[in-house]
Each structure stands twice: as C-alpha cells, then as structure tokens.
Design an enzyme around this catalytic site. Structure first.
Site, mmCIF file in Angstrom:
data_model
loop_
_atom_site.group_PDB
_atom_site.id
_atom_site.type_symbol
_atom_site.label_atom_id
_atom_site.label_comp_id
_atom_site.label_asym_id
_atom_site.label_seq_id
_atom_site.Cartn_x
_atom_site.Cartn_y
_atom_site.Cartn_z
ATOM 1 N N ASP A 55 0.833 -1.206 0.000
ATOM 2 C CA ASP A 55 0.000 0.000 0.000
ATOM 3 C C ASP A 55 0.872 1.262 0.000
ATOM 4 O O ASP A 55 0.356 2.380 -0.081
ATOM 5 C CB ASP A 55 -1.005 -0.002 1.152
ATOM 6 C CG ASP A 55 -0.343 -0.048 2.511
ATOM 7 O OD1 ASP A 55 0.900 -0.138 2.592
ATOM 8 O OD2 ASP A 55 -1.080 0.007 3.520
ATOM 9 N N SER A 56 2.211 1.071 0.018
ATOM 10 C CA SER A 56 3.112 2.198 -0.255
ATOM 11 C C SER A 56 2.830 2.765 -1.647
ATOM 12 O O SER A 56 3.248 3.885 -1.956
ATOM 13 C CB SER A 56 4.580 1.763 -0.137
ATOM 14 O OG SER A 56 4.816 0.575 -0.865
ATOM 15 N N ASP A 94 -1.109 -6.099 -0.221
ATOM 16 C CA ASP A 94 -1.511 -5.449 1.025
ATOM 17 C C ASP A 94 -3.014 -5.196 1.022
ATOM 18 O O ASP A 94 -3.556 -4.648 0.045
ATOM 19 C CB ASP A 94 -0.826 -4.076 1.134
ATOM 20 C CG ASP A 94 0.403 -4.090 2.017
ATOM 21 O OD1 ASP A 94 0.535 -5.002 2.858
ATOM 22 O OD2 ASP A 94 1.232 -3.176 1.866
ATOM 23 N N LYS A 124 -1.349 -9.313 2.896
ATOM 24 C CA LYS A 124 -0.602 -8.835 4.076
ATOM 25 C C LYS A 124 -1.475 -7.867 4.849
ATOM 26 O O LYS A 124 -2.158 -7.031 4.234
ATOM 27 C CB LYS A 124 0.710 -8.158 3.659
ATOM 28 C CG LYS A 124 1.514 -7.620 4.850
ATOM 29 C CD LYS A 124 2.962 -7.292 4.499
ATOM 30 C CE LYS A 124 3.166 -5.982 3.823
ATOM 31 N NZ LYS A 124 2.715 -4.798 4.593
ATOM 32 N N GLU A 126 -1.523 -5.414 8.688
ATOM 33 C CA GLU A 126 -0.578 -4.777 9.618
ATOM 34 C C GLU A 126 -1.048 -4.835 11.063
ATOM 35 O O GLU A 126 -2.212 -4.533 11.359
ATOM 36 C CB GLU A 126 -0.413 -3.289 9.240
ATOM 37 C CG GLU A 126 0.356 -3.067 7.960
ATOM 38 C CD GLU A 126 0.657 -1.598 7.701
ATOM 39 O OE1 GLU A 126 0.396 -0.740 8.582
ATOM 40 O OE2 GLU A 126 1.158 -1.300 6.606
ATOM 41 N N GLU A 190 9.293 -4.185 10.327
ATOM 42 C CA GLU A 190 9.660 -2.891 9.740
ATOM 43 C C GLU A 190 10.215 -1.950 10.809
ATOM 44 O O GLU A 190 9.575 -1.714 11.848
ATOM 45 C CB GLU A 190 8.448 -2.237 9.043
ATOM 46 C CG GLU A 190 8.800 -0.872 8.443
ATOM 47 C CD GLU A 190 7.797 -0.301 7.472
ATOM 48 O OE1 GLU A 190 6.814 -0.998 7.127
ATOM 49 O OE2 GLU A 190 7.993 0.862 7.054
HETATM 50 O O1 KIV Z 1 3.562 -1.131 1.600
HETATM 51 C C1 KIV Z 1 4.743 -1.514 1.614
HETATM 52 O O2 KIV Z 1 5.541 -1.209 0.714
HETATM 53 C C2 KIV Z 1 5.175 -2.361 2.719
HETATM 54 C C3 KIV Z 1 6.637 -2.687 2.803
HETATM 55 C C4 KIV Z 1 7.365 -1.516 3.332
HETATM 56 C C5 KIV Z 1 6.888 -3.897 3.599
HETATM 57 O O3 KIV Z 1 4.388 -2.746 3.522
#
Ligand code: KIV
Length: 286
Positions: A55-56, A94, A124, A126, A190
């Site tokens: 989600d980055s 994510d 994924k 969090e 992280e």
């Molecule tokens: O969203 C993302 O890029 C991440 C990584 C930093 C692990 O969760």
C-alpha cells in the site's frame, strides 16, 4: 540449486513451502514491491522470490501523502496489473487501511475479493492485538496471510523506529508470536533495531522479511521506487539506492523536450512513407 536469474531457463513458481525451505537452509529471501506491469516484469526478470503490491503505492504511484487514503479498488487495479506481469515470484497484496480491521467477516470478505480479483497468492495485514484474530480468520478461510509488525504505517503516529525500549520490543515479540500462532506463513519486521530482531528471531518458525530491521531476518524487502531512486526526497535510513532512475527520467524527458523545441525530433527515420507514387496522386487529388 541457485535461484539466480537465468535468461534461458524458466524459473519455477515460488511457493510458501519453498520460502519455508529457504529459511530452513538459511538462504536469504528477496522481496521487493511492485505496483504496475513494468515494475512486476522487472522484478520477475531480476529473479526475486516475493513481490509485494504494497500500500506504499499510495505514495509511490498515486501521489497521496500516506498509505491511509488508498482504497481497495485502487489496490486491486494495481495488483491485477502486477499479476499479469509475474511468472515466478510469490505475489502478496496489502489489504489497505479500513478494509479488514472492523470484524473477521470484513477481513475475510476483503481478502477473498483480493484473491479472486487479482490472483494474489497471499495478503498482508498490519499490526498485532485484534489484527491477530483477523489473520486467523483469513487463514481459516484458506487465504495465506503475511503479518507485519514494528512500524505499521497504516496506524502509526510515530514514524521513527519502533521497539527501542525493552517493553516496546517485548510487545513486538508478543505480536509476532501471536501472528505465527494465528497461522501467518511469514512476517514483515519494519523499522526495529537489529538487537530486537536478534532477540525475537529464535522464537519464529516462519520466515521473517525485514525492512530496516537489520541483517538478522530471513530476507529483506525494499520499495521498488526507493531502491531504484525513482522517489523524490531523502530516503529512509535503511534504504540503499541501486540506481538513480529519477535523474535519468528527468534527463530523458528534458532531452526530448529540447529536441521537439529545436525541431530535431521527429527525424525522417521516425516517419512513415506513402506507397510509391501515391504522394503525387494525392497532390492531384487534393
Ligand atoms: O507497503 C509496503 O511497501 C510495505 C513494505 C514496506 C513492507 O508494507
């Protein structure tokens, strides 16, 4: 057997079992983010093990100032493009902020939607606490889950390294163990001190992928735009830049603009010719 990229031979699909074997053999696992078809093709060609549609993407490709605003629809569009670009790496997507936290039912429904509409191999999520139940519910529904502890950008108020006191480090350990017990096949650590990683790793049977967590994890992940120098601004301390593509991109577009303005582009070789004799016929016709 080496997993180094080999132009000739198709690489086998990376599976969750293969990642576990790599941990057992102490072979580092390589994970990178990707957000579209070209970045997925590049990661695939480079022979990485895991591609994360993180989600980055909210910041790297959609221009938001945090990961919070990105929607499930936006993530699904990006993840589907990544899927079309991958042949070998395991693909993890994510689940975005607000799409899984409220209840097990919401978490399972969102994870199913991602699995069905993007073809991701895993999702994924969090955090620890109530998120452990969400992880358990998604795993019970048959969708593999990667957990994520330490700095969790979806809910973070303090974006510095986490776990810098013994108590905070113990909380990270507890969350990691709870996510493992909930059935997660892997975890992301992280932005935590390397000493915390070293202290927590012996209790973990599942692979741990680190980002700013020191060398003690089973693998590393970096954001595609950070490692290739596409992102603007100063990168986080843990980022190592392997290219300066933003400078190349700006220089390339500036050279193109210069060529257009000075009429060097397009040159004859960039154009099409009419069939023989047709230019003359056209002049008569017009
Ligand atoms: O969203 C993302 O890029 C991440 C990584 C930093 C692990 O969760």
């Amino acid at each position: 057997m080496s997993d180094a990229p080999d132009a000739g031979a198709p690489r086998p699909r990376v599976t969750i079992e293969r990642l576990a074997e790599r941990k057992a053999r102490r072979e580092p696992i390589v994970m990178v983010t990707a957000y579209d078809h070209p970045s997925a093709r590049a990661a695939d060609a480079a022979g990485v093990d895991v591609v994360l549609v993180g989600d980055s993407a909210a910041m790297t490709v959609l221009g938001y100032d945090s990961t919070v605003p990105i929607t499930a629809d936006e993530m699904i569009m990006l993840a589907a493009a990544v899927r079309r670009g991958l042949t070998s790496p395991l693909m993890v997507a994510d689940l975005p902020f607000g799409s899984y936290e409220d209840s097990d039912e919401q978490a399972v429904a969102t994870a199913r939607r991602f699995a069905e509409s993007t073809g991701c191999d895993a999702v994924k999520i969090e955090g620890g606490g109530a998120i452990v139940d969400r992880a358990h519910a998604i795993v019970a529904a048959g969708i593999p889950v990667m957990g994520h502890v330490g700095l969790t950008p979806q809910t973070a108020v303090d974006f510095r390294a986490q776990g810098r006191t013994a108590e905070a480090a113990r909380d990270i350990r507890d969350a990691a163990l709870a996510l493992q017990d909930a059935g997660c096949f892997a975890l992301v650590f992280e932005a935590i001190p390397g000493d915390v990683t070293e202290a927590v790793m012996p209790g973990l049977r599942i692979p741990v992928i680190g980002i700013g967590a020191g060398p003690g994890t089973d693998g590393q992940v970096l954001v595609f735009h950070d490692l290739l120098g596409i992102s603007e601004g100063r990168p986080a301390r843990f980022v190592k830049r392997y290219a300066d593509l933003r400078a190349d991109m700006v220089a390339g577009v500036a050279a193109y603009a210069d060529d257009v303005r000075s009429r060097r582009y397009p040159a004859p070789e960039h154009g099409y010719a009419m069939a023989a004799g047709e230019a003359e016929r056209l002049r008569e016709l017009l």
